[in-house]
Design a protein around this motif. Structure first.
Motif, PDB file in Angstrom:
ATOM      1  N   SER A  14       1.320  -0.993   0.322  1.00 44.98           N
ATOM      2  CA  SER A  14       0.389   0.030   0.235  1.00 44.98           C
ATOM      3  C   SER A  14       1.056   1.535   0.408  1.00 44.98           C
ATOM      4  N   GLY A  15       0.075   1.874  -0.873  1.00 39.69           N
ATOM      5  CA  GLY A  15       1.124   3.490  -0.723  1.00 39.69           C
ATOM      6  C   GLY A  15       0.702   4.391  -0.110  1.00 39.69           C
ATOM      7  N   PRO A  16       1.148   5.607   0.182  1.00 39.52           N
ATOM      8  CA  PRO A  16       0.200   7.167   1.065  1.00 39.52           C
ATOM      9  C   PRO A  16      -1.375   7.587   0.886  1.00 39.52           C
ATOM     10  N   ILE A  17      -1.828   6.891  -0.309  1.00 45.71           N
ATOM     11  CA  ILE A  17      -3.172   7.073  -0.410  1.00 45.71           C
ATOM     12  C   ILE A  17      -4.365   6.229  -0.454  1.00 45.71           C
ATOM     13  N   GLN A  18      -3.920   4.381   0.837  1.00 45.21           N
ATOM     14  CA  GLN A  18      -4.343   4.264   1.435  1.00 45.21           C
ATOM     15  C   GLN A  18      -3.825   3.434   2.811  1.00 45.21           C
ATOM     16  N   ILE A  19      -2.888   4.522   2.754  1.00 41.94           N
ATOM     17  CA  ILE A  19      -2.438   4.509   4.330  1.00 41.94           C
ATOM     18  C   ILE A  19      -3.352   5.423   4.840  1.00 41.94           C
ATOM     19  N   PHE A  25       1.872   3.247  -5.209  1.00 44.85           N
ATOM     20  CA  PHE A  25       1.259   4.318  -5.777  1.00 44.85           C
ATOM     21  C   PHE A  25       0.048   3.280  -6.964  1.00 44.85           C
ATOM     22  N   TYR A  26       0.452   2.817  -7.982  1.00 44.36           N
ATOM     23  CA  TYR A  26      -0.520   1.721  -8.878  1.00 44.36           C
ATOM     24  C   TYR A  26      -1.334   1.083  -7.779  1.00 44.36           C
ATOM     25  N   ASN A  27      -1.170   0.326  -6.924  1.00 44.47           N
ATOM     26  CA  ASN A  27      -2.073  -0.057  -5.680  1.00 44.47           C
ATOM     27  C   ASN A  27      -2.653   0.619  -5.583  1.00 44.47           C
ATOM     28  N   ILE A  66      -4.184   3.372  -6.932  1.00 41.74           N
ATOM     29  CA  ILE A  66      -5.223   3.963  -7.826  1.00 41.74           C
ATOM     30  C   ILE A  66      -5.724   3.590  -8.434  1.00 41.74           C
ATOM     31  N   LEU A  67      -6.090   1.111  -8.738  1.00 39.11           N
ATOM     32  CA  LEU A  67      -6.433   0.216  -8.188  1.00 39.11           C
ATOM     33  C   LEU A  67      -7.308   0.648  -7.572  1.00 39.11           C
ATOM     34  N   ARG A  68      -7.347   0.530  -6.136  1.00 38.17           N
ATOM     35  CA  ARG A  68      -8.481   0.346  -5.561  1.00 38.17           C
ATOM     36  C   ARG A  68      -9.242   1.229  -5.108  1.00 38.17           C
ATOM     37  N   LEU A  69      -8.545   2.481  -5.213  1.00 37.60           N
ATOM     38  CA  LEU A  69      -9.401   3.492  -5.930  1.00 37.60           C
ATOM     39  C   LEU A  69     -10.674   3.637  -7.257  1.00 37.60           C
ATOM     40  N   LEU A  70      -9.686   2.942  -8.254  1.00 35.94           N
ATOM     41  CA  LEU A  70     -10.688   2.943  -8.802  1.00 35.94           C
ATOM     42  C   LEU A  70     -11.420   1.716  -9.320  1.00 35.94           C
ATOM     43  N   SER A  71     -11.910   0.304  -8.237  1.00 34.35           N
ATOM     44  CA  SER A  71     -12.905  -0.373  -7.942  1.00 34.35           C
ATOM     45  C   SER A  71     -13.002   0.224  -6.812  1.00 34.35           C
TER      46      SER A  71
END
Length: 453
Positions: free
Chosen positions: A360-365, A444-446, A448-453
């Motif tokens: 996980s990156g900053p967005i998920q954190i 970051f890629y992971n 973004i994928l979580r956000l899109l889903s």
């Protein structure tokens, strides 16, 4: 309230605090070792605020980019140093002192996690009792004789008072493989008996493990309740509000929140009818569901957080609370378990046994920071402890540019009796920077994928 209004400040507080703790470890030990500290900065980039100590000359900065921090020490490799100040330069210190200064950052993160877990255990750890849900046939759980409604009270002799404890313990056992003894009861307070769960060759990937075992939490019936209608989403636009009980969707009775989630997913982009109860009165509400794509499949979206109205669900809730003395060994054990599990999962990622999607990156954190902050103080402190352990473990990896990389250089220096050449160190730093950038890009890629889903 939009999620980001809580997630962003919670993320800034969490990262700022943990970075401050990490860098203070370097700062404090450097000062004790006689090294002059020029700057102690929380964040990178331009200075937003700062002051200079009149006694030591150290600059204290709060910088613009809240994704890290640094301690700048007097060092001849970074600029000319007057002869009188050379004894206070970092590069002039013994290998042992340099290693102590570098290792202090991760060490303080581990210490912070211990204190945080100690507080959490005293405040009380809320959770769901480890009661098994439906066990599909032809699964490992079924072969072990497990069935719906049973309580798993211990795994390999280790107590599992909550489903989260059970989850972490089974992940650890999956890494070891083989048969694992489980202590189970047919009801709360019943006599325990032992069954053996075969985990030979099972995946340790947290996303796949429980599906392969055939284990899931028990889900009693209970009317789904709107906990929050997210601003601007279909639920909000239809006038749904917190406390509304969803009795039926499209004429189909809703036995629990998951049933409503599954039904909504099956009707993307449709205008549907929900039968709700509000203030003791039933009414029909028309909702125009959104449509989105998840893993290549078009699914519906209501845009609401769901709760449940059920006495049986309330009975599944539990809390583990310890006194100040009993919380100390529990905090030490939790910190060790999480640290060891993190290292072992990283190792399995390298050989492909665990998916890189778990990074996980900053967005998920930030997302987790906001969610735990919304739950309560103990949940947010527990989140801080987990991230602090992750930060410590990550920094100890033997990758140049990280603390572990510097420790590797100093260990080689101890063995050789002299440091590596500046060219070799520079090449290692460049390779380490590339590896770190690739890891950040993947995170970051992971996200973004979580956000899109």
């Amino acid at each position: 309230m939009p999620d980001w209004l809580l997630s962003v400040p919670a993320f800034i507080v969490a990262i700022g605090l943990l970075v401050a703790v990490h860098e203070y470890g370097h700062f404090w030990v450097a000062r004790r070792m006689g090294v002059r500290v020029l700057r102690y900065s929380i964040g990178f980039g331009a200075k937003l605020w700062g002051r200079t100590s009149s006694r030591s000359g150290t600059e204290y900065w709060l910088s613009a980019i809240p994704l890290g921090g640094y301690v700048k020490m007097l060092d001849e490799r970074e600029g000319p140093v007057p002869d009188a100040d050379k004894p206070y330069a970092f590069n002039r210190q013994s290998v042992g002192k340099r290693m102590a200064i570098v290792a202090a950052g991760p060490a303080v993160n581990f210490a912070f996690a211990i204190v945080a877990y100690w507080l959490v255990f005293m405040l009380g750890v809320a959770g769901i009792k480890p009661v098994i849900g439906d066990v599909p046939e032809d699964t490992r759980a079924a072969a072990a004789g497990l069935s719906e409604g049973q309580h798993i009270v211990a795994v390999a002799g280790r107590e599992t008072p909550t489903w989260q404890d059970l989850r972490l313990t089974l992940i650890e056992q999956a890494l070891a493989g083989g048969e694992v003894p489980l202590s189970v009861t047919d009801g709360e307070g019943g006599d325990a008996r032992e069954v053996r769960l075969d985990m030979t060759g099972v995946s340790a990937d947290p996303e796949r493990l429980f599906g392969e075992l055939g284990l899931a939490p028990y889900r009693p019936d209970g009317t789904p309740v709107i906990a929050e209608a997210l601003s601007g989403e279909p639920a909000d636009a239809a006038g749904l509000r917190a406390g509304d009980k969803v009795l039926a969707a499209g004429g189909e009775p809703m036995r629990d929140p998951q049933a409503l989630v599954d039904w909504v997913k099956a009707h993307p982009g449709e205008t549907v009818s929900l039968r709700i109860r509000r203030d003791g009165r039933e009414r029909e509400v028309r909702v125009s569901l959104d449509a989105m794509t998840v893993d290549g499949e078009r699914v519906g979206r209501l845009g609401a957080q769901l709760g449940i109205d059920s006495d049986e669900w309330a009975a599944l809730q539990t809390e583990r609370r310890l006194g100040p003395l009993a919380a100390v060994p529990a905090a030490l054990e939790q910190t060790w378990s999480v640290s060891a599990l993190t290292v072992r999962l990283m190792g399995r990622m390298l050989v492909g046994d665990v998916s890189w999607k778990n990074i996980s990156g900053p967005i998920q954190i930030a997302n987790y920071a906001g969610k735990t902050a919304s739950v309560g103080l103990e949940a947010f402190i527990g989140f801080l402890a987990l991230v602090s352990v992750s930060l410590a473990v990550l920094n100890l990896l033997p990758v140049p540019v990280l603390d572990g990389g510097h420790l590797l250089y100093y260990a080689i220096e101890l063995v050789r009796g002299r440091p590596l050449s500046e060219e070799a160190q520079a090449m290692g730093q460049q390779l380490g920077m590339v590896a770190l950038l690739l890891l950040m890009s993947l995170a970051f890629y992971n996200d973004i994928l979580r956000l899109l889903s």
